[in-house]
Scaffold this motif. Sequence first.
Motif, PDB file in Angstrom:
ATOM      1  N   ASN A 126     118.598  25.102 119.719  1.00 12.17           N
ATOM      2  CA  ASN A 126     119.891  25.156 120.169  1.00 12.17           C
ATOM      3  C   ASN A 126     121.188  26.796 119.703  1.00 12.17           C
ATOM      4  O   ASN A 126     121.637  27.002 119.978  1.00 12.17           O
ATOM      5  CB  ASN A 126     120.869  24.617 119.695  1.00 12.17           C
ATOM      6  N   HIS A 127     120.051  28.207 119.966  1.00 11.91           N
ATOM      7  CA  HIS A 127     120.354  29.291 119.274  1.00 11.91           C
ATOM      8  C   HIS A 127     121.146  29.985 120.063  1.00 11.91           C
ATOM      9  O   HIS A 127     122.495  29.903 120.171  1.00 11.91           O
ATOM     10  CB  HIS A 127     119.672  30.182 119.398  1.00 11.91           C
ATOM     11  N   LEU A 128     121.246  29.486 121.907  1.00  4.41           N
ATOM     12  CA  LEU A 128     122.043  30.561 122.433  1.00  4.41           C
ATOM     13  C   LEU A 128     123.502  29.626 122.627  1.00  4.41           C
ATOM     14  O   LEU A 128     124.402  30.007 122.388  1.00  4.41           O
ATOM     15  CB  LEU A 128     121.872  29.968 124.293  1.00  4.41           C
ATOM     16  N   SER A 129     123.697  28.229 122.344  1.00  6.18           N
ATOM     17  CA  SER A 129     124.820  28.001 122.727  1.00  6.18           C
ATOM     18  C   SER A 129     125.575  27.311 120.748  1.00  6.18           C
ATOM     19  O   SER A 129     127.026  28.347 120.894  1.00  6.18           O
ATOM     20  CB  SER A 129     124.408  25.776 122.274  1.00  6.18           C
ATOM     21  N   VAL A 130     124.700  28.301 119.844  1.00 10.35           N
ATOM     22  CA  VAL A 130     125.690  28.106 118.788  1.00 10.35           C
ATOM     23  C   VAL A 130     126.191  30.044 118.204  1.00 10.35           C
ATOM     24  O   VAL A 130     126.623  30.511 118.145  1.00 10.35           O
ATOM     25  CB  VAL A 130     124.449  28.578 117.248  1.00 10.35           C
ATOM     26  N   PHE A 131     125.122  30.947 119.372  1.00 10.87           N
ATOM     27  CA  PHE A 131     125.486  32.511 119.635  1.00 10.87           C
ATOM     28  C   PHE A 131     127.362  32.483 120.113  1.00 10.87           C
ATOM     29  O   PHE A 131     127.976  33.189 119.737  1.00 10.87           O
ATOM     30  CB  PHE A 131     124.856  32.644 120.972  1.00 10.87           C
ATOM     31  N   TRP A 190     106.960  37.453 120.186  1.00 12.44           N
ATOM     32  CA  TRP A 190     106.391  36.548 119.903  1.00 12.44           C
ATOM     33  C   TRP A 190     106.845  36.278 121.659  1.00 12.44           C
ATOM     34  O   TRP A 190     105.877  35.486 122.217  1.00 12.44           O
ATOM     35  CB  TRP A 190     107.381  35.199 118.997  1.00 12.44           C
ATOM     36  N   LYS A 191     107.825  36.134 121.823  1.00 19.65           N
ATOM     37  CA  LYS A 191     108.423  36.095 123.686  1.00 19.65           C
ATOM     38  C   LYS A 191     107.545  36.286 124.167  1.00 19.65           C
ATOM     39  O   LYS A 191     107.118  35.493 125.537  1.00 19.65           O
ATOM     40  CB  LYS A 191     109.530  35.932 123.341  1.00 19.65           C
ATOM     41  N   GLN A 192     106.840  37.330 124.134  1.00 20.52           N
ATOM     42  CA  GLN A 192     105.912  38.370 125.037  1.00 20.52           C
ATOM     43  C   GLN A 192     104.495  38.421 124.987  1.00 20.52           C
ATOM     44  O   GLN A 192     103.659  38.857 124.892  1.00 20.52           O
ATOM     45  CB  GLN A 192     106.221  39.492 125.102  1.00 20.52           C
ATOM     46  N   GLY A 193     103.927  36.620 123.775  1.00 23.68           N
ATOM     47  CA  GLY A 193     102.571  37.349 123.505  1.00 23.68           C
ATOM     48  C   GLY A 193     102.051  37.441 122.734  1.00 23.68           C
ATOM     49  O   GLY A 193     100.378  37.830 121.925  1.00 23.68           O
ATOM     50  N   ARG A 194     102.803  38.839 121.610  1.00 23.84           N
ATOM     51  CA  ARG A 194     102.203  39.581 120.922  1.00 23.84           C
ATOM     52  C   ARG A 194     102.101  38.986 119.244  1.00 23.84           C
ATOM     53  O   ARG A 194     101.580  40.030 118.229  1.00 23.84           O
ATOM     54  CB  ARG A 194     103.072  41.284 121.092  1.00 23.84           C
ATOM     55  N   LEU A 218     105.924  22.297 118.947  1.00 24.79           N
ATOM     56  CA  LEU A 218     105.848  22.700 119.865  1.00 24.79           C
ATOM     57  C   LEU A 218     107.503  22.417 120.355  1.00 24.79           C
ATOM     58  O   LEU A 218     107.682  23.666 121.465  1.00 24.79           O
ATOM     59  CB  LEU A 218     105.408  22.295 121.062  1.00 24.79           C
ATOM     60  N   TYR A 219     107.677  21.242 119.982  1.00 19.99           N
ATOM     61  CA  TYR A 219     109.055  20.906 120.298  1.00 19.99           C
ATOM     62  C   TYR A 219     109.982  22.455 119.656  1.00 19.99           C
ATOM     63  O   TYR A 219     111.152  22.389 119.957  1.00 19.99           O
ATOM     64  CB  TYR A 219     109.422  20.149 119.708  1.00 19.99           C
ATOM     65  N   CYS A 220     109.658  22.906 118.779  1.00 21.28           N
ATOM     66  CA  CYS A 220     111.046  23.416 117.984  1.00 21.28           C
ATOM     67  C   CYS A 220     110.549  25.071 118.122  1.00 21.28           C
ATOM     68  O   CYS A 220     111.746  25.493 117.851  1.00 21.28           O
ATOM     69  CB  CYS A 220     110.414  22.927 116.208  1.00 21.28           C
ATOM     70  N   MET A 221     109.310  25.584 118.401  1.00 23.36           N
ATOM     71  CA  MET A 221     109.449  26.196 118.865  1.00 23.36           C
ATOM     72  C   MET A 221     109.921  26.795 120.924  1.00 23.36           C
ATOM     73  O   MET A 221     109.202  27.849 121.375  1.00 23.36           O
ATOM     74  CB  MET A 221     107.903  27.108 118.624  1.00 23.36           C
ATOM     75  N   THR A 222     110.686  25.949 121.016  1.00 22.92           N
ATOM     76  CA  THR A 222     111.187  25.855 122.442  1.00 22.92           C
ATOM     77  C   THR A 222     112.379  25.399 122.728  1.00 22.92           C
ATOM     78  O   THR A 222     113.908  25.477 122.045  1.00 22.92           O
ATOM     79  CB  THR A 222     110.365  24.589 123.227  1.00 22.92           C
ATOM     80  N   GLU A 223     112.531  27.296 123.390  1.00 22.45           N
ATOM     81  CA  GLU A 223     114.197  27.772 123.351  1.00 22.45           C
ATOM     82  C   GLU A 223     115.003  27.210 124.333  1.00 22.45           C
ATOM     83  O   GLU A 223     115.027  26.302 124.992  1.00 22.45           O
ATOM     84  CB  GLU A 223     114.546  28.877 123.857  1.00 22.45           C
ATOM     85  N   ASN A 224     116.394  26.038 123.385  1.00 22.03           N
ATOM     86  CA  ASN A 224     117.213  25.801 124.366  1.00 22.03           C
ATOM     87  C   ASN A 224     117.480  24.752 124.662  1.00 22.03           C
ATOM     88  O   ASN A 224     118.252  24.619 125.775  1.00 22.03           O
ATOM     89  CB  ASN A 224     117.775  27.219 125.317  1.00 22.03           C
ATOM     90  N   THR A 225     116.363  23.598 124.012  1.00 21.02           N
ATOM     91  CA  THR A 225     116.800  22.551 124.802  1.00 21.02           C
ATOM     92  C   THR A 225     118.036  21.699 123.821  1.00 21.02           C
ATOM     93  O   THR A 225     117.910  20.499 125.356  1.00 21.02           O
ATOM     94  CB  THR A 225     115.291  22.029 124.851  1.00 21.02           C
ATOM     95  N   CYS A 226     118.773  21.876 123.336  1.00 23.39           N
ATOM     96  CA  CYS A 226     119.933  21.359 123.067  1.00 23.39           C
ATOM     97  C   CYS A 226     121.004  21.798 122.984  1.00 23.39           C
ATOM     98  O   CYS A 226     121.131  22.847 121.805  1.00 23.39           O
ATOM     99  CB  CYS A 226     118.923  19.896 121.637  1.00 23.39           C
ATOM    100  N   PRO A 227     121.920  21.339 124.008  1.00 18.04           N
ATOM    101  CA  PRO A 227     122.958  22.972 123.628  1.00 18.04           C
ATOM    102  C   PRO A 227     124.151  21.628 122.766  1.00 18.04           C
ATOM    103  O   PRO A 227     125.395  21.648 123.187  1.00 18.04           O
ATOM    104  CB  PRO A 227     123.496  22.111 125.504  1.00 18.04           C
ATOM    105  N   VAL A 228     123.933  22.091 121.693  1.00 14.08           N
ATOM    106  CA  VAL A 228     124.954  21.124 120.674  1.00 14.08           C
ATOM    107  C   VAL A 228     124.634  22.436 119.873  1.00 14.08           C
ATOM    108  O   VAL A 228     124.394  23.456 119.382  1.00 14.08           O
ATOM    109  CB  VAL A 228     124.275  20.091 119.753  1.00 14.08           C
TER     110      VAL A 228
END
Length: 248
Positions: A126-131, A190-194, A218-228
Amino acid sequence: MLVDVIDFRPDLPLEKTLGKNVAVIDVLRCTSCIAAAFSNGAERVVVFEGVEEARAYANSLGRANTVLGGERKGLPLEGFDVGNSPLEYTKERVQGRICVMSTSNGSKCLTGIKGAVRIFASSLINHLSVFSALLDAAGDVTVICSGTGGNTSADDVIAAGALVSDFYDRSCGCEFTDSALIAKSVYDDWKQGRFDLTATKHCKYLMSLGEAYRNDVLYCMTENTCPVVPLCCGTTEDGRGLILINNR
C-alpha cells in the motif's frame, strides 16, 4: 519537506517523531496484515504490544465482533483467531469487524511512537496510497522501520525505500537524509533483481517455516495491491492500544 528513514528502538529520540508525519513499516508481516484487513473491509484495527492486553481488549468487545490476531517468533498464538498472515485476513473473516493485533515487532513500533502529528501504517502492498496521504498532509516525514528483534530488517528497508522513491520520482521538492537515499538504493536494487531478499535473515527464517509462510512473503513483497491508508485516530481508554482506521 524532509524525508528521513530510521530504525525503531525503544529509546528513540523524541525529535525524530515530534511534529512529524510518521509512516511505520513492518513488511513481514504486521503492517501488511493491517493493509490486508482494511482492504477486505475491517472496521478498524487496534494494535497492542502485549499479548494479554490484546486478548483482554478483544474479549471486552465480544469475540463475535472481533478478529484476534498475532504471533511471537512468527508463530500463531494459542487461543487467537489468526496468526500474522495477511492471507488470513479475508473478506469473509474481517468485513465489518474490529481486528485486534499483537505482534513481535510492528506492534511495539506502532505503540511506541511519541509526539507525531500523524501515524500511518505502510508496507509494500500500500505504499503508493500512503505516499499520497503523506503528500497531502504536508510537513516532514519520518519513515520508521520496525526491524526484527531490535535489528535492521532488509524487507523493511526495501519498503521504506519504496516510499522514498515515491517522493523522489515525483519531484516533490523534498530533501532526503542519507539514510533515506540508502533505503531508496536498496529498493532500486531489489526491484531490478540485484538484491536477493530471500538471502536475508528474517525472510529466510519465515520461508523456512513452510509453504504458507512462503506465500506470505510473496504476497507482502508485491507492490500496491491494497490501496488503503491505515491512519492512527487515537488510543484505547487505557492508552495501551493504538486505534487505526482506513483513511482512504
